[in-house]
Design a protein around this motif. Structure first.
Motif, PDB file in Angstrom:
ATOM      1  N   LEU A  68       0.838  -1.200   0.000  1.00 14.64           N
ATOM      2  CA  LEU A  68       0.000   0.000   0.000  1.00 14.64           C
ATOM      3  C   LEU A  68       0.871   1.248   0.000  1.00 14.64           C
ATOM      4  CD1 LEU A  68      -0.393   1.402   3.177  1.00 14.64           C
ATOM      5  CD2 LEU A  68      -1.255  -0.895   3.491  1.00 14.64           C
TER       6      LEU A  68
ATOM      7  N   GLY B 196      -0.363  -7.463   1.307  1.00 10.18           N
ATOM      8  CA  GLY B 196      -1.537  -6.817   1.898  1.00 10.18           C
ATOM      9  C   GLY B 196      -2.778  -7.280   1.159  1.00 10.18           C
ATOM     10  N   VAL B 197      -3.915  -7.200   1.842  1.00  6.08           N
ATOM     11  CA  VAL B 197      -5.156  -7.626   1.186  1.00  6.08           C
ATOM     12  C   VAL B 197      -5.730  -6.493   0.331  1.00  6.08           C
ATOM     13  CG1 VAL B 197      -6.798  -7.025   3.054  1.00  6.08           C
ATOM     14  CG2 VAL B 197      -7.281  -8.939   1.547  1.00  6.08           C
ATOM     15  N   GLY B 198      -5.609  -5.260   0.802  1.00  2.97           N
ATOM     16  CA  GLY B 198      -6.170  -4.124   0.056  1.00  2.97           C
ATOM     17  C   GLY B 198      -5.301  -3.799  -1.147  1.00  2.97           C
TER      18      GLY B 198
ATOM     19  N   VAL C  64      -4.537 -11.358   7.213  1.00  2.00           N
ATOM     20  CA  VAL C  64      -4.678 -10.063   7.899  1.00  2.00           C
ATOM     21  C   VAL C  64      -5.914  -9.990   8.813  1.00  2.00           C
ATOM     22  CG1 VAL C  64      -3.628  -8.884   5.908  1.00  2.00           C
ATOM     23  CG2 VAL C  64      -6.108  -9.061   6.048  1.00  2.00           C
TER      24      VAL C  64
ATOM     25  N   ARG D 252      -9.996   2.005   4.699  1.00  2.00           N
ATOM     26  CA  ARG D 252      -9.077   2.894   4.013  1.00  2.00           C
ATOM     27  C   ARG D 252      -9.547   4.311   4.304  1.00  2.00           C
ATOM     28  NH1 ARG D 252      -5.890  -0.570   3.891  1.00  2.00           N
ATOM     29  NH2 ARG D 252      -4.836  -1.529   2.123  1.00  2.00           N
TER      30      ARG D 252
ATOM     31  N   HIS E 268      -2.035   3.206  11.205  1.00  2.00           N
ATOM     32  CA  HIS E 268      -2.264   2.053  10.319  1.00  2.00           C
ATOM     33  C   HIS E 268      -1.621   0.779  10.908  1.00  2.00           C
ATOM     34  CE1 HIS E 268      -3.333   1.101   5.878  1.00  2.00           C
ATOM     35  NE2 HIS E 268      -3.405  -0.009   6.595  1.00  2.00           N
TER      36      HIS E 268
ATOM     37  N   THR F  30      -2.364  -4.719  10.869  1.00  2.00           N
ATOM     38  CA  THR F  30      -1.714  -6.037  10.781  1.00  2.00           C
ATOM     39  C   THR F  30      -0.324  -6.041  11.419  1.00  2.00           C
ATOM     40  OG1 THR F  30      -0.829  -5.444   8.609  1.00  2.00           O
ATOM     41  CG2 THR F  30      -2.909  -6.663   8.645  1.00  2.00           C
TER      42      THR F  30
ATOM     43  N   MET G 111       1.758 -12.764   6.015  1.00  2.00           N
ATOM     44  CA  MET G 111       1.458 -12.010   4.786  1.00  2.00           C
ATOM     45  C   MET G 111       2.598 -12.168   3.776  1.00  2.00           C
ATOM     46  SD  MET G 111       0.023  -8.581   6.651  1.00  2.00           S
ATOM     47  CE  MET G 111      -0.028  -7.526   5.197  1.00  2.00           C
TER      48      MET G 111
HETATM   49  O1  LIG Z   1      -3.507  -5.594   4.120  1.00  3.90           O
HETATM   50  C1  LIG Z   1      -3.881  -4.407   4.008  1.00  3.90           C
HETATM   51  O2  LIG Z   1      -4.705  -4.052   3.161  1.00  3.90           O
HETATM   52  C2  LIG Z   1      -3.356  -3.389   4.926  1.00  3.90           C
HETATM   53  O3  LIG Z   1      -3.902  -2.328   5.042  1.00  3.90           O
HETATM   54  C3  LIG Z   1      -2.145  -3.637   5.727  1.00  3.90           C
HETATM   55  O4  LIG Z   1      -1.961  -4.911   6.106  1.00  3.90           O
END
Ligand SMILES: O=C(O)C(=O)CO
Ligand SMILES: NC(=O)C1=CN([C@@H]2O[C@H](COP(=O)(O)OP(=O)(O)OC[C@H]3O[C@@H](n4cnc5c(N)ncnc54)[C@H](O)[C@@H]3O)[C@@H](O)[C@H]2O)C=CC1
Length: 317
Positions: free
Chosen positions: A51, A75-77, A100, A236, A283, A286, A295
């Motif tokens: 990110l 990251g997932v996002g 996460v 977010r 932030h 995680t 991750m």
């Molecule tokens: O994984 C994500 O999207 C985060 O924001 C940070 O781990």
């Protein structure tokens, strides 16, 4: 295969990457510059971004025949990557779902409890040396147990938050979603975000970022909330119209906010910093060694599968 990992990872992830791949690990912890993103696309076969690395359509357009074939996001996002433009450039994108979930749900609960119980303010009082001792009406916050929580984005993290609220705190859970969720505990699906906002004590945001959810929470939703309600955002920053949030807090339209993410991260407005009824975290969703290692391994599993010509474990879209 040349792999670029764009931030230092935990020691075990860095060690695995060095053992398994021809890898360059960037020392810098700041987001990639536009020049570095061009380098990512033209000098490496696979890149692990994260990110803050704004892989916009323009970045892909400036590298018409990229060497890079996979962005294995840490990251997932993935709202920082223009997925359509990536795919148009022949680049696949993966992410790290699941790894996460629990940690981020834990931080949502941290924010909820800290804000309701004025924990940040209390901590600042003790550290300032100005605390004069317990008395029956000192720093009264809001009782969280048994209250009503509204979840916006009932996916992996949203459900993990709902679970904690129901089983841990005996809360009434409500949510908005396109479809009714099959859950192991009772939860009511609200008709709209507006109606959900109006009826809950805590409104918790757990949707993905991106154009579809930008400013999902704006003046209308904030006005609909009870004056005693608290907004929690672990999703977010841009999901909330930050200027409208500041206005709502300043005019006491809502009682407080717990934020892990910001619209112009890492820039946090002075108005929020000055407010005692707002909990501000950097932030941290995680941020544990174990979770960041999980991750990292997940991102590397995607890299390994890609290089072996196997199906990607976590493709996005
Ligand atoms: O994984 C994500 O999207 C985060 O924001 C940070 O781990
Ligand atoms: N603060 C932090 O450190 C972290 C933040 N996140 C954020 O949390 C987000 C969610 O992660 P997951 O739960 O794993 O994703 P997910 O995909 O499992 O869940 C997101 C849910 O939101 C729903 N949704 C999308 N748009 C919506 C809308 N307009 N209204 C209501 N629901 C909507 C989706 O249908 C889905 O059910 C990530 O995309 C990321 O941005 C994730 C990890 C850590």
């Amino acid at each position: 295969m040349k792999l670029w990992i764009t931030r230092p990872m935990t020691a075990e992830v860095d060690a695995r990457a060095r053992a398994e791949f021809d890898v360059e690990i960037r020392e810098n912890t700041l987001p990639l510059t536009a020049q570095e993103m061009q380098r990512a696309l033209t000098e490496f076969d696979v890149v692990v971004p994260t990110l803050g690395d704004l892989f916009s359509a323009e970045i892909f357009a400036n590298a018409p025949k990229p060497r890079c074939k996979l962005l294995a996001n840490f990251g997932v996002g993935y709202n920082h990557i223009d997925i359509t433009a990536a795919q148009g450039a022949g680049i696949e994108v993966t992410n790290t779902p699941g790894a996460v979930t629990d940690a981020t749900a834990d931080v949502a609960m941290t924010l909820l409890l800290m804000t309701a119980r004025r924990a940040g303010e209390g901590e600042r009082l003790v550290r300032s040396g100005a605390w004069q001792g317990w008395h029956p009406t000192q720093m009264l916050g809001q009782h969280a147990t048994g209250k009503r929580v509204g979840i916006v984005g009932m996916g992996r993290i949203g459900q993990a938050i709902a679970q904690r609220c129901h089983f841990g705190f005996g809360m009434d859970v409500a949510y908005v979603a396109r479809t009714e969720k099959m859950l192991e505990f009772p939860a009511t699906r609200a008709e709209s975000l507006q109606s959900l906002a109006a009826e809950v004590d805590f409104l918790v945001l757990a949707v993905p970022g991106g154009a579809e959810t930008r400013h999902l929470v704006g003046p209308d939703v904030l006005r609909a909330m009870k004056p005693s309600a608290i907004l929690i955002n672990i999703a977010r920053g841009e999901v909330v119209d930050q200027a409208a949030l500041i206005a709502a807090l300043e005019s006491s339209d809502i009682a407080g906010a717990g934020l892990d993410v910001y619209e112009f991260e890492p820039n946090v407005p002075e108005q929020l910093i000055r407010m005692e009824n707002v909990t501000l975290l950097p932030h941290l969703g995680t941020a544990t060694e174990e979770v960041r290692s999980n991750m990292g391994h997940m991102a590397l599993d995607n890299v390994a599968a890609f290089w072996a010509g196997q199906a990607l474990p976590n493709p996005v879209a």
